[in-house]
Design an enzyme around this catalytic site. Sequence first.
Site, PDB file in Angstrom:
ATOM      1  CB  CYS A  64     -40.321 -31.281  42.016  1.00  0.00           C
ATOM      2  SG  CYS A  64     -40.963 -30.846  40.401  1.00  0.00           S
ATOM      3  CG  HIS A 132     -29.412 -26.037  16.480  1.00  0.00           C
ATOM      4  ND1 HIS A 132     -30.695 -26.240  16.033  1.00  0.00           N
ATOM      5  CD2 HIS A 132     -28.641 -27.003  15.924  1.00  0.00           C
ATOM      6  CE1 HIS A 132     -30.714 -27.314  15.247  1.00  0.00           C
ATOM      7  NE2 HIS A 132     -29.486 -27.792  15.167  1.00  0.00           N
TER       8      HIS A 132
END
Length: 150
Positions: A64, A132
């Site tokens: 966008c 993680h």
Amino acid sequence: MIVLGSDHAGYSLKRKVIEYLEERGIEYTDVGADECERAEYPVFALKAARLVTDGLADRGLLFCGTGMGMSIAANKVKGIRCVVGSEPYSAAMSRKHNDCNMLALGVRVIGEKMALAIVDTWLNTDFEGERHQKRVDMITEIQDTGGLES
Ligand code: RB5
């Protein structure tokens, strides 16, 4: 399989990234917009995000004006971790540490060459898992329960 979505602003960069994917034989699907006519970015963020969360696409690329609206909208879909890509280092880290499954790019912010470098890095970087994973699981827990038990 990579899913791509854009609004009118992101359409031209999406076409360039499609060329990149085709040159490399990477499978993709484009959920629109199909032209540069005014289009509402949440519609296409949602369509693309759903393909990822339904398991029909491995990851998604959104385009966008700034990347921000697309990213905000995609992150409202449960299971999506989307960031705005601004340079390759952060794009790589979004994969290594955050296991991001969508990346949003802002056509009015970065140039085409930078965008392609970010996409190349992001598509070719894996999640590192291990410590993680726990943190990504905590993000999911916040999304599922609104808080953290631990
Ligand atoms: C469209 O003008 C613009 O608002 C959109 O492409 C995007 O940048 C929103 O975040």
